[in-house]
Scaffold this motif. Structure first.
Motif, PDB file in Angstrom:
ATOM      1  N   GLY A  43       3.428  -0.087   4.457  1.00  0.00           N
ATOM      2  CA  GLY A  43       3.577   0.522   3.132  1.00  0.00           C
ATOM      3  C   GLY A  43       3.017   1.932   3.111  1.00  0.00           C
ATOM      4  O   GLY A  43       3.630   2.854   2.561  1.00  0.00           O
ATOM      5  N   SER A  46       5.318   4.226   4.914  1.00  0.00           N
ATOM      6  CA  SER A  46       6.499   4.517   4.099  1.00  0.00           C
ATOM      7  C   SER A  46       6.231   5.638   3.105  1.00  0.00           C
ATOM      8  O   SER A  46       7.111   6.468   2.840  1.00  0.00           O
ATOM      9  N   ALA A  47       5.016   5.672   2.562  1.00  0.00           N
ATOM     10  CA  ALA A  47       4.653   6.762   1.653  1.00  0.00           C
ATOM     11  C   ALA A  47       4.620   8.086   2.410  1.00  0.00           C
ATOM     12  O   ALA A  47       5.059   9.126   1.893  1.00  0.00           O
ATOM     13  N   PHE A 111       3.587  -2.899  -0.872  1.00  0.00           N
ATOM     14  CA  PHE A 111       3.555  -1.978  -2.004  1.00  0.00           C
ATOM     15  C   PHE A 111       2.135  -1.513  -2.331  1.00  0.00           C
ATOM     16  O   PHE A 111       1.938  -0.419  -2.847  1.00  0.00           O
ATOM     17  N   PHE A 114       1.732   1.262   0.048  1.00  0.00           N
ATOM     18  CA  PHE A 114       2.617   2.367  -0.344  1.00  0.00           C
ATOM     19  C   PHE A 114       2.015   3.157  -1.507  1.00  0.00           C
ATOM     20  O   PHE A 114       1.920   4.383  -1.454  1.00  0.00           O
ATOM     21  N   LEU A 118       0.632   6.921  -1.716  1.00  0.00           N
ATOM     22  CA  LEU A 118       1.424   7.760  -2.621  1.00  0.00           C
ATOM     23  C   LEU A 118       0.546   8.426  -3.666  1.00  0.00           C
ATOM     24  O   LEU A 118       0.821   9.548  -4.099  1.00  0.00           O
TER      25      LEU A 118
END
Length: 200
Positions: A43, A46-47, A111, A114, A118
């Protein structure tokens, strides 16, 4: 081209290895479940990929404002504090490893990682800081690939080796590890607020 890939690897390991809140969370999750720890790291990666894509399209500069950094700092502080609370709310007697394996949905872990990355203004600052470096690099996509491969290798190794030896820890030790992890995470949360609003 290989030189660009190697540069990316070195940059990736340089970013991933120092122990910040993400590595602490991966470590504490790996004591319970390899999959949860690994997906937490995925996650976070991915960010990073998201911000890398924004950088490629020239959109990241719009996030380089004091207001955006302050909003992200507040959100990051709240999120880190919540994660610290989750680390210490479980009683020692409920931390037996056999009972806690895979106790969280992997998508929830994904998440969590992430949104943690983020909402970290330092992640934006990192990508902004290397934007000029990437713009001068002929094979910038290869460099970026090397960077993400290095981070992925680190996330996998940290998750795998910690989970591999997790059975060496009893419930009481796990409780204290969670407690120390929570204190470190909260330190990063408070440091984020201080550096954003009070440091000159």
């Amino acid at each position: 081209m290989f030189a660009s890939f190697f540069q990316g690897l070195m940059l990736g390991f340089g970013v991933a290895v120092p122990f910040g809140p993400m590595n602490i969370l991966i470590l504490s999750n790996a004591l319970k479940s390899f999959k949860n720890a690994f997906f937490l790291g995925l996650g976070a990666i991915s960010a990073d990929i998201f911000y890398f894509c924004l950088l490629l399209f020239g959109l990241l500069k719009f996030l380089n404002s004091e207001l955006i950094h302050k909003i992200l700092a507040i959100f990051g502080f709240c999120f880190l504090t919540y994660l610290a609370f989750l680390s210490i709310r479980t009683k020692p007697k409920n931390l037996e490893l056999k009972e806690s394996k895979d106790n969280e949905n992997i998508f929830k872990s994904f998440f969590k990682g992430f949104f943690l990355n983020l909402s970290n203004p330092y992640i934006i600052s990192f990508w902004l800081s290397i934007s000029s470096f990437l713009s001068k690099e002929k094979y910038y996509l290869v460099l970026g690939f090397g960077l993400f491969i290095a981070i992925l290798i680190w996330v996998f190794c940290l998750s795998f080796f910690v989970s591999k030896f997790a059975d060496k820890f009893n419930a009481k030790v796990l409780f204290y590890i969670n407690l120390v992890s929570a204190l470190i995470i909260e330190y990063f949360a408070l440091a984020l607020l201080y550096k954003t609003f009070f440091a000159q």
